[in-house]
Design an enzyme around this catalytic site. Structure first.
Site, PDB file in Angstrom:
ATOM      1  N   ASP A  92      23.705  16.123 -23.025  1.00 10.88           N
ATOM      2  CA  ASP A  92      22.616  15.380 -22.374  1.00 10.88           C
ATOM      3  C   ASP A  92      21.313  16.171 -22.383  1.00 10.88           C
ATOM      4  OD1 ASP A  92      24.021  13.164 -21.737  1.00 10.88           O
ATOM      5  OD2 ASP A  92      24.444  13.770 -19.670  1.00 10.88           O
ATOM      6  N   MET A 134      17.151  12.149  -8.873  1.00  8.61           N
ATOM      7  CA  MET A 134      16.482  11.093  -9.645  1.00  8.61           C
ATOM      8  C   MET A 134      15.570  10.229  -8.772  1.00  8.61           C
ATOM      9  SD  MET A 134      19.667   9.793 -12.016  1.00  8.61           S
ATOM     10  CE  MET A 134      20.900   9.833 -10.727  1.00  8.61           C
ATOM     11  N   LYS A 193      17.757  11.211 -22.900  1.00  5.47           N
ATOM     12  CA  LYS A 193      16.375  10.777 -22.977  1.00  5.47           C
ATOM     13  C   LYS A 193      15.539  11.884 -23.590  1.00  5.47           C
ATOM     14  CE  LYS A 193      15.511   8.178 -19.258  1.00  5.47           C
ATOM     15  NZ  LYS A 193      15.029   7.864 -17.930  1.00  5.47           N
TER      16      LYS A 193
HETATM   17  N1  SAH Z   1      25.337  15.462 -12.932  1.00  2.00           N
HETATM   18  C1  SAH Z   1      24.097  16.067 -12.472  1.00  2.00           C
HETATM   19  C2  SAH Z   1      23.117  15.028 -11.980  1.00  2.00           C
HETATM   20  C3  SAH Z   1      22.647  14.071 -13.048  1.00  2.00           C
HETATM   21  S1  SAH Z   1      21.413  12.974 -12.470  1.00  2.00           S
HETATM   22  C4  SAH Z   1      24.404  17.083 -11.389  1.00  2.00           C
HETATM   23  O1  SAH Z   1      25.529  17.145 -10.895  1.00  2.00           O
HETATM   24  O2  SAH Z   1      23.518  17.854 -11.042  1.00  2.00           O
HETATM   25  C5  SAH Z   1      19.931  13.810 -12.926  1.00  2.00           C
HETATM   26  C6  SAH Z   1      19.239  14.377 -11.703  1.00  2.00           C
HETATM   27  O3  SAH Z   1      19.844  15.605 -11.325  1.00  2.00           O
HETATM   28  C7  SAH Z   1      17.796  14.712 -11.918  1.00  2.00           C
HETATM   29  O4  SAH Z   1      16.968  13.570 -11.814  1.00  2.00           O
HETATM   30  C8  SAH Z   1      17.563  15.668 -10.772  1.00  2.00           C
HETATM   31  O5  SAH Z   1      17.440  14.975  -9.547  1.00  2.00           O
HETATM   32  C9  SAH Z   1      18.871  16.428 -10.726  1.00  2.00           C
HETATM   33  N2  SAH Z   1      18.827  17.692 -11.471  1.00  2.00           N
HETATM   34  C10 SAH Z   1      19.675  18.081 -12.437  1.00  2.00           C
HETATM   35  N3  SAH Z   1      19.365  19.305 -12.896  1.00  2.00           N
HETATM   36  C11 SAH Z   1      18.295  19.715 -12.178  1.00  2.00           C
HETATM   37  C12 SAH Z   1      17.492  20.901 -12.178  1.00  2.00           C
HETATM   38  N4  SAH Z   1      17.736  21.924 -13.006  1.00  2.00           N
HETATM   39  N5  SAH Z   1      16.457  20.962 -11.306  1.00  2.00           N
HETATM   40  C13 SAH Z   1      16.193  19.960 -10.457  1.00  2.00           C
HETATM   41  N6  SAH Z   1      16.904  18.798 -10.436  1.00  2.00           N
HETATM   42  C14 SAH Z   1      17.953  18.686 -11.272  1.00  2.00           C
END
Ligand code: SAH
Length: 262
Positions: free
Chosen positions: A49, A184, A71
């Site tokens: 991803d 998100m 994306k």
């Molecule tokens: N599976 C992922 C979440 C996916 S949804 C998890 O467990 O973290 C994607 C969202 O995750 C982003 O919009 C943001 O809100 C958050 N996110 C993921 N990585 C991030 C990072 N390095 N810094 C800040 N937000 C993050």
């Protein structure tokens, strides 16, 4: 890296025809799990991803096929159906397939949908959990998920569906009085804040924005509910970002002051 066998049970072989749904953590490769590193070294097809840090992909064996499924540059994300088809087709070709996702695959990562598709297709799969950003990026920034003084529950919520009809759901979350960790949520932030205010949440409720956590571009902004939208704009906050609203956010400035980052 040495993994003494009296401490670490044997690592499972990634067999041809299997799919492993693996969490890559919030970004920094040091936050990968040992099992995720093992998987990365075993796979010959990797479907990753946009949130996966490029450094992590360099752990893939030479010759592994890398497929981007996310994306990029404002183009629409790959359709979930296409991703499901790709990982199933690769597995059926006898490849060792690693589906690599940011954070944890089962936390807002559509891992559940992919697992379901694999079950229906009769493809054996395994889950390798990862550190979810909402708990790990916050902790690294000095923001605890719970403390006995502040909260006995914590809410993880996805903010991207906050238009129109479900504003009552946001009001209900706010009414719990528990801290809310939003994933998100940037695009819908104004709607979510408005719903929290309608639910009677105090405008002074502490809030923290953490963007691009664990990368060079990381920003952490301490604010309050009433200023959240303006602060996100004036600081030019970019995705990916987490937003925490509630008492735990208020603990961060004091805790971060004495903290040494890894
Ligand atoms: N599976 C992922 C979440 C996916 S949804 C998890 O467990 O973290 C994607 C969202 O995750 C982003 O919009 C943001 O809100 C958050 N996110 C993921 N990585 C991030 C990072 N390095 N810094 C800040 N937000 C993050």
């Amino acid at each position: 890296m040495d993994f003494p066998p009296d401490i670490f049970p044997p690592f499972p072989d990634m067999r041809p025809g299997e799919v492993w749904l693996v969490g890559a953590g919030p970004g920094d490769p040091r936050l990968l799990t040992v099992l995720a590193i093992h998987a990365l070294r075993s796979a010959n097809t990797i479907v990753y991803d946009a949130l996966v840090d490029p450094r992590i992909l360099r752990l893939a064996p030479e010759g592994a096929e890398l497929h981007f499924a996310g994306k990029r540059g404002g183009r629409p994300s790959s359709h979930q159906r296409d991703i499901n088809e790709l990982i199933i087709a690769e597995a059926k070709k006898g490849r060792r397939v690693l589906r690599l996702k940011g954070g944890d695959p089962f936390v807002f990562g559509r891992g559940g949908e992919e697992a379901h598709a694999l079950v229906r297709a009769g493809v054996p799969y395994r889950i390798v959990p990862g550190l979810t950003s909402g708990l790990a990026a916050t902790a690294l920034a000095g923001l605890p998920a719970t403390t006995r003084e502040t909260n006995h529950a914590v809410i993880l919520a996805a903010g991207h569906h906050a238009e129109g009809d479900d504003s009552h759901a946001w009001e209900a979350l706010a009414a719990t009085g528990q801290p809310i960790i939003l994933y998100m949520a940037l695009a819908q932030l104004a709607n979510i804040v408005a719903a929290f205010r309608r639910a009677g949440m105090n405008p002074d409720t502490p809030a923290t924005i953490i963007s691009q956590a664990t990368s060079e571009g990381e920003k952490v902004i301490d604010t309050r509910l009433a200023d959240l939208v303006v602060d996100a704009e004036t600081h030019g906050v970019e995705a990916p970002a987490l937003i925490v609203v509630g008492a735990t956010a208020g603990l961060r400035p004091a805790l971060a002051a004495g903290m040494v980052r890894p």
